[in-house]
Design a protein around this motif. Structure first.
Motif, short mmCIF file in Angstrom:
data_model
loop_
_atom_site.label_atom_id
_atom_site.label_comp_id
_atom_site.label_asym_id
_atom_site.label_seq_id
_atom_site.Cartn_x
_atom_site.Cartn_y
_atom_site.Cartn_z
N GLN A 1 44.26 -48.84 1.03
CA GLN A 1 42.82 -48.93 1.26
C GLN A 1 42.08 -47.99 0.32
O GLN A 1 42.40 -46.80 0.23
CB GLN A 1 42.51 -48.57 2.70
N PHE A 2 41.07 -48.51 -0.39
CA PHE A 2 40.24 -47.72 -1.28
C PHE A 2 38.81 -47.71 -0.75
O PHE A 2 38.26 -48.75 -0.41
CB PHE A 2 40.24 -48.31 -2.69
N LEU A 3 38.22 -46.52 -0.69
CA LEU A 3 36.81 -46.35 -0.34
C LEU A 3 36.10 -45.72 -1.53
O LEU A 3 36.66 -44.88 -2.24
CB LEU A 3 36.66 -45.46 0.89
N ALA A 4 34.85 -46.09 -1.73
CA ALA A 4 34.15 -45.74 -2.96
C ALA A 4 34.08 -44.24 -3.21
O ALA A 4 34.20 -43.79 -4.35
CB ALA A 4 32.74 -46.34 -2.94
N ASN A 5 33.87 -43.46 -2.18
CA ASN A 5 33.71 -42.02 -2.38
C ASN A 5 35.00 -41.25 -2.11
O ASN A 5 34.97 -40.04 -1.90
CB ASN A 5 32.59 -41.49 -1.48
N CYS A 6 36.13 -41.97 -2.11
CA CYS A 6 37.43 -41.33 -1.88
C CYS A 6 38.36 -41.70 -3.03
O CYS A 6 39.23 -42.58 -2.88
CB CYS A 6 38.03 -41.78 -0.55
N MET B 1 31.87 -51.10 -2.50
CA MET B 1 32.43 -51.77 -1.32
C MET B 1 33.91 -51.44 -1.20
O MET B 1 34.60 -51.28 -2.21
CB MET B 1 32.23 -53.28 -1.43
N PRO B 2 34.44 -51.35 0.03
CA PRO B 2 35.86 -51.07 0.21
C PRO B 2 36.72 -52.23 -0.29
O PRO B 2 36.29 -53.38 -0.33
CB PRO B 2 36.01 -50.92 1.73
N PHE B 3 37.94 -51.90 -0.68
CA PHE B 3 38.91 -52.95 -1.01
C PHE B 3 40.30 -52.44 -0.68
O PHE B 3 40.53 -51.22 -0.58
CB PHE B 3 38.81 -53.39 -2.48
#
Length: 243
Positions: free
Chosen positions: A44-49, A96-98
């Motif tokens: 899981q990837f989050l934009a600010n992580c 957006m998450p991906f």
């Protein structure tokens, strides 16, 4: 960025071993404990992580760079382990998450890309010597099959009604099992073809299929209608034996 973001990998149908759907959930922006490996094996990837993921054979690394400036500009790229840039992964730097799923063929990968408003789209890429190529024919073929199953869906390719979940790679890495869904407001209101609301048996249906990612073709015998309550198990018969 919005204060709250939905986790794309948990929308709708999961790739868990039992095939049962998992409910979407929302987490506060900035909670990086929700990034990383999730329960179905995706990353899981989050934009600010900002983070990265190495392919199973160690040949490639997908990197999400740190956001910069007031606009939080960042990029998603493929590099070799020694830091050589191979190419940019298009349109993933949209905040957006991906979720990332490497194929058994390590030069291929699948992204479940959350697009907002409950919509998610599986996307397939191949890494070549000097660039990253997206293969989208399987989505167009899936849309055609969806219109065949649910004639009430729009014929306009520009209409943003398609959503789906990539579930599992085949063991040889050439095929993707994925579930097609549509927006909840499609095929439920009045239509000129009917004298009133669209009958339940004419409304949009979710279904499972297997696509050859290189050609975009749907594998014979792989289309399976899914129950409305999304309670189901991943098939093990027919073409699904290869997963």
């Amino acid at each position: 960025m919005a204060t709250l973001v939905a986790i794309g990998a948990t929308l709708g149908l999961s790739a868990s071993d039992d095939g049962n759907a998992t409910a979407p959930h929302v987490v506060p922006d900035g909670h990086c404990e929700h990034s990383g490996i999730n329960s179905d094996g995706g990353i899981q990837f989050l934009a600010n992580c900002p983070q990265s993921s190495l392919s199973p054979d160690g040949r490639w690394k997908l990197i999400q760079t740190s956001p910069i400036g007031a606009e939080e500009v960042y990029d998603v790229v493929i590099e070799t382990p020694d830091g050589k840039l191979v190419g940019h992964v298009p349109d993933l730097n949209d905040h957006m998450p991906f979720a990332l799923y490497w194929s058994p063929r390590s030069d291929w990968f699948m992204i479940n890309h959350y697009r907002g408003s409950g919509l998610q789209r599986p996307r397939v890429f191949q890494i070549t010597g000097d660039r990253v190529i997206e293969y989208a024919d399987f989505l167009r073929t899936g849309e055609d099959k969806a219109r065949e199953i649910s004639p009430c869906l729009p014929s306009d390719d520009k209409a943003d009604w398609m959503t789906g979940d990539g579930l599992k790679w085949s063991r040889d890495g050439s095929k993707l099992a994925w579930a097609f869904r549509t927006r909840i407001d499609m095929c439920v209101f009045e239509d000129p073809a009917f004298s009133g609301p669209i009958p339940p048996d004419k409304q949009g249906r979710s279904f499972l299929m297997i696509s050859d990612v290189a050609t975009g073709k749907i594998v014979d015998g792989s289309v399976r209608l899914l129950p409305d309550d999304e309670k189901w198990r991943f098939p093990t018969d027919g073409p699904y034996r290869g997963f």
